[in-house]
Design a protein around this motif. Structure first.
Motif, PDB file in Angstrom:
ATOM      1  N   MET A   1      -8.222  -7.701   8.853  1.00 29.58           N
ATOM      2  CA  MET A   1      -9.331  -7.938   9.777  1.00 29.58           C
ATOM      3  C   MET A   1     -10.548  -8.462   9.004  1.00 29.58           C
ATOM      4  SD  MET A   1     -10.676  -7.620  12.938  1.00 29.58           S
ATOM      5  CE  MET A   1      -9.699  -6.411  13.823  1.00 29.58           C
ATOM      6  N   LYS A   2     -10.999  -9.675   9.349  1.00 29.76           N
ATOM      7  CA  LYS A   2     -12.197 -10.233   8.751  1.00 29.76           C
ATOM      8  C   LYS A   2     -13.426  -9.705   9.489  1.00 29.76           C
ATOM      9  CE  LYS A   2     -10.026 -13.009   5.894  1.00 29.76           C
ATOM     10  NZ  LYS A   2     -10.117 -12.882   4.422  1.00 29.76           N
ATOM     11  N   LYS A   3     -14.532  -9.546   8.755  1.00 26.17           N
ATOM     12  CA  LYS A   3     -15.736  -8.976   9.340  1.00 26.17           C
ATOM     13  C   LYS A   3     -16.881  -9.985   9.326  1.00 26.17           C
ATOM     14  CE  LYS A   3     -14.622  -4.174   8.228  1.00 26.17           C
ATOM     15  NZ  LYS A   3     -15.086  -2.906   7.605  1.00 26.17           N
ATOM     16  N   ILE A   4     -17.533 -10.124  10.481  1.00 27.07           N
ATOM     17  CA  ILE A   4     -18.705 -10.978  10.603  1.00 27.07           C
ATOM     18  C   ILE A   4     -19.855 -10.134  11.144  1.00 27.07           C
ATOM     19  CG2 ILE A   4     -17.858 -11.787  12.869  1.00 27.07           C
ATOM     20  CD1 ILE A   4     -19.394 -14.394  12.371  1.00 27.07           C
ATOM     21  N   VAL A   5     -20.991 -10.178  10.462  1.00 30.03           N
ATOM     22  CA  VAL A   5     -22.180  -9.469  10.942  1.00 30.03           C
ATOM     23  C   VAL A   5     -23.202 -10.509  11.392  1.00 30.03           C
ATOM     24  CG1 VAL A   5     -21.775  -7.445   9.492  1.00 30.03           C
ATOM     25  CG2 VAL A   5     -23.232  -9.308   8.640  1.00 30.03           C
ATOM     26  N   THR A   6     -23.982 -10.161  12.393  1.00 28.66           N
ATOM     27  CA  THR A   6     -24.925 -11.113  12.966  1.00 28.66           C
ATOM     28  C   THR A   6     -26.325 -10.521  13.050  1.00 28.66           C
ATOM     29  OG1 THR A   6     -24.455 -10.412  15.247  1.00 28.66           O
ATOM     30  CG2 THR A   6     -23.107 -12.195  14.349  1.00 28.66           C
ATOM     31  N   LEU A   7     -27.307 -11.401  12.937  1.00 26.86           N
ATOM     32  CA  LEU A   7     -28.709 -11.065  13.187  1.00 26.86           C
ATOM     33  C   LEU A   7     -29.207 -12.126  14.159  1.00 26.86           C
ATOM     34  CD1 LEU A   7     -31.013  -9.128  12.412  1.00 26.86           C
ATOM     35  CD2 LEU A   7     -31.666 -10.756  10.625  1.00 26.86           C
ATOM     36  N   VAL A  26     -16.077 -15.614  18.659  1.00 31.01           N
ATOM     37  CA  VAL A  26     -15.193 -14.804  17.809  1.00 31.01           C
ATOM     38  C   VAL A  26     -13.827 -14.619  18.456  1.00 31.01           C
ATOM     39  CG1 VAL A  26     -14.852 -12.442  16.964  1.00 31.01           C
ATOM     40  CG2 VAL A  26     -17.012 -13.623  16.530  1.00 31.01           C
ATOM     41  N   LYS A  27     -13.805 -14.441  19.765  1.00 29.56           N
ATOM     42  CA  LYS A  27     -12.540 -14.238  20.472  1.00 29.56           C
ATOM     43  C   LYS A  27     -11.662 -15.490  20.459  1.00 29.56           C
ATOM     44  CE  LYS A  27     -14.302 -10.668  23.599  1.00 29.56           C
ATOM     45  NZ  LYS A  27     -14.669 -10.331  24.995  1.00 29.56           N
ATOM     46  N   LYS A  28     -12.277 -16.659  20.307  1.00 32.60           N
ATOM     47  CA  LYS A  28     -11.524 -17.912  20.291  1.00 32.60           C
ATOM     48  C   LYS A  28     -10.955 -18.236  18.914  1.00 32.60           C
ATOM     49  CE  LYS A  28     -14.035 -20.051  24.101  1.00 32.60           C
ATOM     50  NZ  LYS A  28     -14.805 -21.220  24.579  1.00 32.60           N
ATOM     51  N   PHE A  29     -11.398 -17.496  17.902  1.00 36.80           N
ATOM     52  CA  PHE A  29     -10.955 -17.789  16.548  1.00 36.80           C
ATOM     53  C   PHE A  29      -9.517 -17.300  16.361  1.00 36.80           C
ATOM     54  CE2 PHE A  29     -12.202 -19.522  12.622  1.00 36.80           C
ATOM     55  CZ  PHE A  29     -11.532 -18.837  11.628  1.00 36.80           C
ATOM     56  N   PRO A  30      -8.654 -18.119  15.723  1.00 40.24           N
ATOM     57  CA  PRO A  30      -7.237 -17.740  15.589  1.00 40.24           C
ATOM     58  C   PRO A  30      -6.998 -16.491  14.758  1.00 40.24           C
ATOM     59  CG  PRO A  30      -7.740 -19.711  14.297  1.00 40.24           C
ATOM     60  CD  PRO A  30      -8.917 -19.457  15.168  1.00 40.24           C
ATOM     61  N   GLN A  31      -7.842 -16.232  13.764  1.00 36.72           N
ATOM     62  CA  GLN A  31      -7.717 -15.013  12.983  1.00 36.72           C
ATOM     63  C   GLN A  31      -8.473 -13.881  13.678  1.00 36.72           C
ATOM     64  OE1 GLN A  31      -8.479 -15.276   8.742  1.00 36.72           O
ATOM     65  NE2 GLN A  31      -8.263 -17.486   8.784  1.00 36.72           N
ATOM     66  N   GLU A  32      -8.137 -12.643  13.311  1.00 42.40           N
ATOM     67  CA  GLU A  32      -8.850 -11.503  13.872  1.00 42.40           C
ATOM     68  C   GLU A  32     -10.199 -11.345  13.172  1.00 42.40           C
ATOM     69  OE1 GLU A  32      -6.775  -7.870  14.107  1.00 42.40           O
ATOM     70  OE2 GLU A  32      -5.119  -8.659  15.292  1.00 42.40           O
ATOM     71  N   LEU A  33     -11.256 -11.396  13.979  1.00 43.19           N
ATOM     72  CA  LEU A  33     -12.608 -11.235  13.466  1.00 43.19           C
ATOM     73  C   LEU A  33     -13.264 -10.056  14.178  1.00 43.19           C
ATOM     74  CD1 LEU A  33     -14.214 -14.804  13.230  1.00 43.19           C
ATOM     75  CD2 LEU A  33     -13.864 -13.216  11.356  1.00 43.19           C
ATOM     76  N   GLU A  34     -13.905  -9.200  13.411  1.00 46.97           N
ATOM     77  CA  GLU A  34     -14.655  -8.085  13.982  1.00 46.97           C
ATOM     78  C   GLU A  34     -16.133  -8.389  13.839  1.00 46.97           C
ATOM     79  OE1 GLU A  34     -14.041  -3.464  13.462  1.00 46.97           O
ATOM     80  OE2 GLU A  34     -15.240  -4.253  11.786  1.00 46.97           O
ATOM     81  N   LYS A 194     -16.358 -26.235  18.860  1.00 52.00           N
ATOM     82  CA  LYS A 194     -15.393 -26.685  17.857  1.00 52.00           C
ATOM     83  C   LYS A 194     -16.051 -26.767  16.476  1.00 52.00           C
ATOM     84  CE  LYS A 194     -12.095 -30.458  16.931  1.00 52.00           C
ATOM     85  NZ  LYS A 194     -12.673 -31.005  15.688  1.00 52.00           N
ATOM     86  N   LEU A 195     -17.274 -27.287  16.430  1.00 53.40           N
ATOM     87  CA  LEU A 195     -17.997 -27.398  15.165  1.00 53.40           C
ATOM     88  C   LEU A 195     -18.251 -26.024  14.567  1.00 53.40           C
ATOM     89  CD1 LEU A 195     -19.542 -29.286  13.176  1.00 53.40           C
ATOM     90  CD2 LEU A 195     -21.577 -28.867  14.568  1.00 53.40           C
ATOM     91  N   LEU A 196     -18.640 -25.072  15.397  1.00 51.03           N
ATOM     92  CA  LEU A 196     -18.909 -23.724  14.926  1.00 51.03           C
ATOM     93  C   LEU A 196     -17.630 -23.036  14.446  1.00 51.03           C
ATOM     94  CD1 LEU A 196     -21.030 -21.568  14.474  1.00 51.03           C
ATOM     95  CD2 LEU A 196     -20.801 -20.908  16.879  1.00 51.03           C
ATOM     96  N   LEU A 197     -16.545 -23.211  15.177  1.00 50.49           N
ATOM     97  CA  LEU A 197     -15.267 -22.622  14.765  1.00 50.49           C
ATOM     98  C   LEU A 197     -14.792 -23.220  13.443  1.00 50.49           C
ATOM     99  CD1 LEU A 197     -13.502 -22.512  18.243  1.00 50.49           C
ATOM    100  CD2 LEU A 197     -14.130 -20.539  16.855  1.00 50.49           C
ATOM    101  N   GLU A 198     -14.984 -24.520  13.272  1.00 48.08           N
ATOM    102  CA  GLU A 198     -14.620 -25.161  12.005  1.00 48.08           C
ATOM    103  C   GLU A 198     -15.475 -24.630  10.864  1.00 48.08           C
ATOM    104  OE1 GLU A 198     -15.023 -29.311  12.801  1.00 48.08           O
ATOM    105  OE2 GLU A 198     -13.023 -29.500  13.700  1.00 48.08           O
ATOM    106  N   GLY A 199     -16.748 -24.355  11.146  1.00 48.54           N
ATOM    107  CA  GLY A 199     -17.626 -23.798  10.124  1.00 48.54           C
ATOM    108  C   GLY A 199     -17.194 -22.407   9.701  1.00 48.54           C
ATOM    109  N   ILE A 200     -16.800 -21.584  10.668  1.00 49.51           N
ATOM    110  CA  ILE A 200     -16.301 -20.241  10.358  1.00 49.51           C
ATOM    111  C   ILE A 200     -15.036 -20.335   9.522  1.00 49.51           C
ATOM    112  CG2 ILE A 200     -15.300 -18.150  11.366  1.00 49.51           C
ATOM    113  CD1 ILE A 200     -17.180 -18.578  13.771  1.00 49.51           C
TER     114      ILE A 200
END
Length: 207
Positions: A1-7, A26-34, A194-200
């Motif tokens: 599980m990959k972790k992303i924190v936001t401000l 995050v839900k659209k990303f193919p990997q699991e992101l928390e 799409k641009l944001l998902l590619e950046g992640i």
């Protein structure tokens, strides 16, 4: 599980709307992101745990309608830049590029900054392959050190041309900066997402 924190969120960009938006991304990303959304006070502990990605979509000013108080002091400046240099990834989204001090390590790490935007207008965004799309947006004009970064997106409107997305490595980590978009329609546009998902994806693969 990959972790992303936001401000997220500021006077001009409602917090709860941004939380809902990025949770959807995050839900659209193919990997699991928390995803964990933070307050400023929670940021120190969270970054010391070295999450996979820190996503910032919040300007530096705390109350621009009343005073000029800011949140990025020398402590947070060092905290964030050391997090990235040690292998973390920073995504600076829209207002995450706004009003941060030029004379700071944080500014140097970003490789660019927001300068101003005219009244909302139609903005055309074009990527490096020549693919483009048009949305109603705040046309962010930026100042970017192109010698130290890779430009990913340009923007065009009746007010002129600017750089709208760029990315580079910083120390052992990575930095991805993106200016679109301000309004919900632009945020939810397929090309913006799409641009944001590619950046992640780019940030995670560089880790």
């Amino acid at each position: 599980m990959k972790k992303i924190v936001t401000l997220l969120g500021d006077f001009y960009h409602p917090h709860d709307q941004l939380v809902d938006y990025f949770q959807g991304i995050v839900k659209k990303f193919p990997q699991e992101l928390e995803m964990t959304d933070l307050t400023i006070d929670q940021l120190r502990k969270a970054l010391q745990e070295q999450p996979d990605i820190f996503l910032l979509s919040k300007e530096n000013r705390l109350a621009p309608e009343t005073d000029q108080a800011v949140w990025l002091d020398e402590t947070y400046d060092q905290l964030i830049t050391e997090y990235v240099a040690n292998g973390g990834s920073l995504i600076a989204h829209h207002s995450g590029l706004s009003n941060y001090p030029i004379h700071s390590t944080f500014h140097d790490m970003l490789g660019g900054r927001f300068i101003h935007h005219p009244k909302p207008t139609e903005v055309v965004y074009r990527d490096q392959k020549g693919l483009s799309y048009k949305i109603w947006d705040e046309h962010y004009f930026t100042e970017v050190d192109q010698a130290k970064t890779e430009v990913r997106l340009h923007s065009y409107s009746q007010s002129g041309e600017s750089i709208a997305a760029w990315r580079h490595q910083y120390g052992k980590g990575s930095v991805f900066c993106i200016t679109p978009a301000h309004f919900s329609e632009g945020l939810q546009h397929e090309a913006t997402e799409k641009l944001l998902l590619e950046g992640i994806d780019w940030c995670l693969k560089l880790m």
